[in-house]
Write a protein that holds these residues in place. Sequence first.
Motif, PDB file in Angstrom:
ATOM      1  N   TYR A 494       2.171  -0.212  -9.378  1.00 49.85           N
ATOM      2  CA  TYR A 494       1.392   0.351  -8.281  1.00 49.85           C
ATOM      3  C   TYR A 494       0.098  -0.440  -8.115  1.00 49.85           C
ATOM      4  O   TYR A 494      -0.375  -1.111  -9.019  1.00 49.85           O
ATOM      5  CB  TYR A 494       1.066   1.825  -8.529  1.00 49.85           C
ATOM      6  CG  TYR A 494       0.389   2.087  -9.854  1.00 49.85           C
ATOM      7  CD1 TYR A 494      -0.996   2.008  -9.998  1.00 49.85           C
ATOM      8  CD2 TYR A 494       1.145   2.417 -10.978  1.00 49.85           C
ATOM      9  CE1 TYR A 494      -1.610   2.244 -11.219  1.00 49.85           C
ATOM     10  CE2 TYR A 494       0.543   2.658 -12.202  1.00 49.85           C
ATOM     11  CZ  TYR A 494      -0.831   2.567 -12.318  1.00 49.85           C
ATOM     12  OH  TYR A 494      -1.441   2.784 -13.523  1.00 49.85           O
ATOM     13  N   ARG A 495      -0.485  -0.319  -6.911  1.00 52.67           N
ATOM     14  CA  ARG A 495      -1.790  -0.886  -6.598  1.00 52.67           C
ATOM     15  C   ARG A 495      -2.532   0.090  -5.691  1.00 52.67           C
ATOM     16  O   ARG A 495      -1.925   0.756  -4.854  1.00 52.67           O
ATOM     17  CB  ARG A 495      -1.669  -2.244  -5.874  1.00 52.67           C
ATOM     18  CG  ARG A 495      -1.078  -3.351  -6.726  1.00 52.67           C
ATOM     19  CD  ARG A 495      -1.990  -3.718  -7.886  1.00 52.67           C
ATOM     20  NE  ARG A 495      -1.459  -4.816  -8.653  1.00 52.67           N
ATOM     21  CZ  ARG A 495      -0.643  -4.690  -9.696  1.00 52.67           C
ATOM     22  NH1 ARG A 495      -0.259  -3.468 -10.086  1.00 52.67           N
ATOM     23  NH2 ARG A 495      -0.205  -5.746 -10.338  1.00 52.67           N
ATOM     24  N   TYR A 496      -3.871   0.131  -5.874  1.00 53.76           N
ATOM     25  CA  TYR A 496      -4.709   1.003  -5.052  1.00 53.76           C
ATOM     26  C   TYR A 496      -5.949   0.231  -4.629  1.00 53.76           C
ATOM     27  O   TYR A 496      -6.666  -0.321  -5.469  1.00 53.76           O
ATOM     28  CB  TYR A 496      -5.106   2.266  -5.825  1.00 53.76           C
ATOM     29  CG  TYR A 496      -6.021   3.177  -5.036  1.00 53.76           C
ATOM     30  CD1 TYR A 496      -5.516   4.004  -4.051  1.00 53.76           C
ATOM     31  CD2 TYR A 496      -7.395   3.189  -5.264  1.00 53.76           C
ATOM     32  CE1 TYR A 496      -6.342   4.831  -3.314  1.00 53.76           C
ATOM     33  CE2 TYR A 496      -8.232   4.011  -4.538  1.00 53.76           C
ATOM     34  CZ  TYR A 496      -7.704   4.830  -3.562  1.00 53.76           C
ATOM     35  OH  TYR A 496      -8.529   5.639  -2.822  1.00 53.76           O
ATOM     36  N   LEU A 497      -6.219   0.179  -3.316  1.00 53.68           N
ATOM     37  CA  LEU A 497      -7.386  -0.531  -2.781  1.00 53.68           C
ATOM     38  C   LEU A 497      -8.154   0.412  -1.859  1.00 53.68           C
ATOM     39  O   LEU A 497      -7.703   0.708  -0.751  1.00 53.68           O
ATOM     40  CB  LEU A 497      -6.962  -1.773  -1.986  1.00 53.68           C
ATOM     41  CG  LEU A 497      -6.249  -2.892  -2.751  1.00 53.68           C
ATOM     42  CD1 LEU A 497      -5.831  -3.981  -1.784  1.00 53.68           C
ATOM     43  CD2 LEU A 497      -7.148  -3.450  -3.830  1.00 53.68           C
ATOM     44  N   PRO A 498      -9.332   0.888  -2.285  1.00 55.76           N
ATOM     45  CA  PRO A 498     -10.141   1.704  -1.372  1.00 55.76           C
ATOM     46  C   PRO A 498     -10.861   0.824  -0.366  1.00 55.76           C
ATOM     47  O   PRO A 498     -11.279  -0.297  -0.675  1.00 55.76           O
ATOM     48  CB  PRO A 498     -11.123   2.408  -2.305  1.00 55.76           C
ATOM     49  CG  PRO A 498     -11.275   1.463  -3.459  1.00 55.76           C
ATOM     50  CD  PRO A 498      -9.936   0.787  -3.620  1.00 55.76           C
ATOM     51  N   SER A 499     -10.996   1.324   0.847  1.00 54.47           N
ATOM     52  CA  SER A 499     -11.729   0.554   1.863  1.00 54.47           C
ATOM     53  C   SER A 499     -13.224   0.635   1.643  1.00 54.47           C
ATOM     54  O   SER A 499     -13.972  -0.249   2.060  1.00 54.47           O
ATOM     55  CB  SER A 499     -11.394   1.076   3.262  1.00 54.47           C
ATOM     56  OG  SER A 499     -11.802   2.426   3.399  1.00 54.47           O
ATOM     57  N   ASP A 500     -13.695   1.678   0.997  1.00 52.32           N
ATOM     58  CA  ASP A 500     -15.129   1.845   0.707  1.00 52.32           C
ATOM     59  C   ASP A 500     -15.447   1.083  -0.565  1.00 52.32           C
ATOM     60  O   ASP A 500     -15.316   1.592  -1.668  1.00 52.32           O
ATOM     61  CB  ASP A 500     -15.451   3.330   0.538  1.00 52.32           C
ATOM     62  CG  ASP A 500     -16.952   3.583   0.455  1.00 52.32           C
ATOM     63  OD1 ASP A 500     -17.695   2.592   0.310  1.00 52.32           O
ATOM     64  OD2 ASP A 500     -17.372   4.743   0.529  1.00 52.32           O
ATOM     65  N   ASP A 501     -15.864  -0.193  -0.407  1.00 48.93           N
ATOM     66  CA  ASP A 501     -16.146  -1.005  -1.582  1.00 48.93           C
ATOM     67  C   ASP A 501     -17.480  -0.652  -2.231  1.00 48.93           C
ATOM     68  O   ASP A 501     -17.819  -1.190  -3.282  1.00 48.93           O
ATOM     69  CB  ASP A 501     -16.146  -2.495  -1.224  1.00 48.93           C
ATOM     70  CG  ASP A 501     -17.121  -2.829  -0.115  1.00 48.93           C
ATOM     71  OD1 ASP A 501     -17.723  -1.891   0.439  1.00 48.93           O
ATOM     72  OD2 ASP A 501     -17.260  -4.015   0.214  1.00 48.93           O
TER      73      ASP A 501
END
Length: 844
Positions: A494-501
């Motif tokens: 799995y991978r998770y990337l939040p847009s709020d860096d």
Amino acid sequence: MSATRAADAADFRGPLDISRAATVVLDGRDTVVGWSPAATALLGYSPREAVGRPLSAFLAPLPADGPLPAASDRPATPGAPAASGPPARPGPGPPPTGHEIRLARHRDGHELLVVTTLCPLAGARDGGGAGGGAPGRVLVAAELGELRQWESRLALLQGLATQSPVGLAIYDTDLRLTWSNTAYEREIGKPLAEYLGMRADELYSGDRFVTPGYPSTLEAVMHHVIDTGEPILDLHFQGTPPSDPGTEHLWSCSYYRLEDSHGHVFGVCEDAFDISDRQRAQQRLALLVEVGRRIGTVLDVVTTAEEIAEVTVPEFAAAVRVDIARVTVMSGELPATGGPAAMDLLRVGEHSVDPAAADAAEPLYPGAPGSPADRYPPVAYPPGSPQDRSLASGGLVLDDNVLVVPLRVGGSVLGLVTFVRSPRPRVSGRPLAHGPATTFDNGEVALADELAARAAVCIDNARRFTRERSASLTLQRQLLPHHVPPQSAVDIAYRYLPSDDVTGVGGDWFDVIPLSGTRVGLVVGDVVGHGLQAAATMGRLRTSVRAFAQLDMAPDELLTRLDDLVGQPGVPQGPPSDAYDELTTGATCLYTVYDPVSRRCVMARAGHLPPAVVHPDGRVTFPDLPAGPPLGLGGLPFESLEIELPVGSLLALFTDGLVEARDHDIDQGLDALGRVLGTPAASLDELCDRAVSALVPDATTADDTALLLARTRQLDEGQVAEWELPAEAVTVGRARELATGRLTAWGLEELSFATELVVSELVTNAVRYGGGPLRLRLIRDRTLLCEVADTGHTSPHLRHSAEDDEGGRGLFIVAQLVQRWGTRYTPAGKTIWTEQAFPPAEFG
């Protein structure tokens, strides 16, 4: 001779000079016997009209009171200066010594004020005075206003020579000094006589002009002015004056050519004003501006500390060290108060232009470890050191060439800034231009305090951000699965990337939920919005999904329950600002259950994108899964889709942030994802990285992104034993025999006793309360699973029987013998399942 005596001896002819003033020759009875042309110009009478008349006909004593004539009443005399209005009584200031102010009558009738002086003629007392008609005295007269202007000019010259702070010097055409004023003498530190005749480059050897675009030497600048006649203004000259050999000064200099009345060039004049103090003030202001521009560029405590050290060297100090409290660096918390002993400092910022000179105060890295893992060495200051005293008092400490300023925010001290001065650094054997002095003056101490105050605000902002971001990341780690245990049904990546860096959290989520019967639940969801609010909503949804999944709900039923939960009001009615934000309508979810025994996959979605299915041959499909409404809308049903997956198939669950972007639509993103997933990869992690790199370049996305990959497995036939039995009383004994025999074949004889009791109780309940046929299934996986299925829909309940009850203890005994148990409903009935741990030897 000094500048003062030179000014006194200068021949500056004034209005009462006999060669230019109105001259009247008088005899012993004050009768006019001589009348000069200048007297005619002043009073209008010709010599013929004036000679023989008494002096009183032209001049009268100044009246004690009454109006005085205005200087402008007299017609302008050629060559005379313009009048500026009536003089005050008895004129602007007292008359010069030996002079008398008198009222004169002009031939045209108007009156004017004049200054007169009488001079006896030689021999007049013995000769002319006795006869009465012979010349006896000479009266010299001039207009009062003209005399006052001449006196002002003379005072101006006297002031420039003796009182002016501007240094004045005159050089001849050979650039040798011929005269200077008192200010120049003070600058040189010697009387004029000792340096008269010296060349300019001899007085300031090695010093230079620093204004760009002009020659750098005195000789070149003066020759340019003499040769061209063009004045040069405001050149900045940097040098060390003989009167202050240890300090560099800066002057603003101007040069202009000197010519006599015939136009002959005889030299050049230099005026110089020391602007060192102004330059230092400008440098301090510029440093403050630079600090505001370069400090606090990022919200990071360590970076801000490093910026403080870099921006203040070498302009303000030879070495700067920044020590910050450990808790501030690591977690963004405020340090505890309680004196130096309570402050645990780390050296996080340091810069020096001359480390060897800076080491004179203390080591640059006290106790710094060599391991790169310990990037920020701890710092301990001995009792009585400037740093220890600053921590104890909470104020700045100046100790010789060391200035320690605390980083104060409110009532807390975040750390210390130590400024160290050393002998001015040298570059190529020459002192560094504008380098700091050896000690700190009062202005520099105030500047250091201001620098530290600004830096403390930036560090406090970074500290607050660090604390908030740490809290956000902790929240995110708690809300998302930070470790997925191995599953028998699938392999996971799995991978998770939040847009709020900034905070590092978002509203997308995924989960892997172990279910009964070695099944696994796979879920992805997307909450409208970003940041902490979306993350909190996501956490509540994920917790609800996991709770519903543990009840073995079918995907469509689970989404129905979740939709009801989202649609429920959670707070009393009132203004939105007075209540916390509830679950937001518009959240989407995809829930999938995979059974590794039957290889059947059941899925349902609530407004979410369907999963991608990659078959073992590399073919990629997107199942035609009924869409369902987003969560919280209500009113519409959810439908499930069941498919059979070959062993080794790949399920890809994702949110729209992976496939949707501003430069392409979702269909293009799905096609790109299909191409990536259809390409063979060494591992699922590599495939995840490849998908993220292809669809989310530079890991920047306008929306949160979650990707969950699951490669399906199938349990071996030898791990599963299943029997169909009639709903009869004799079936209980038959079921015990079948279970015991399979356990013996699996080498699990130690579990036979407990398993017999479990099977006996579950089958007995199925025969008594359910309907046939019955199904008994044993699964040897990571634990031993025992399942009994019947056609009834009534679930047994665990209860505590009273002492006089004849029954009701069987399920209680089962619960004591197994790790977990539960009920799973199917369209054909229900399944009661239990789970037992293997013996230690088997587990090992």
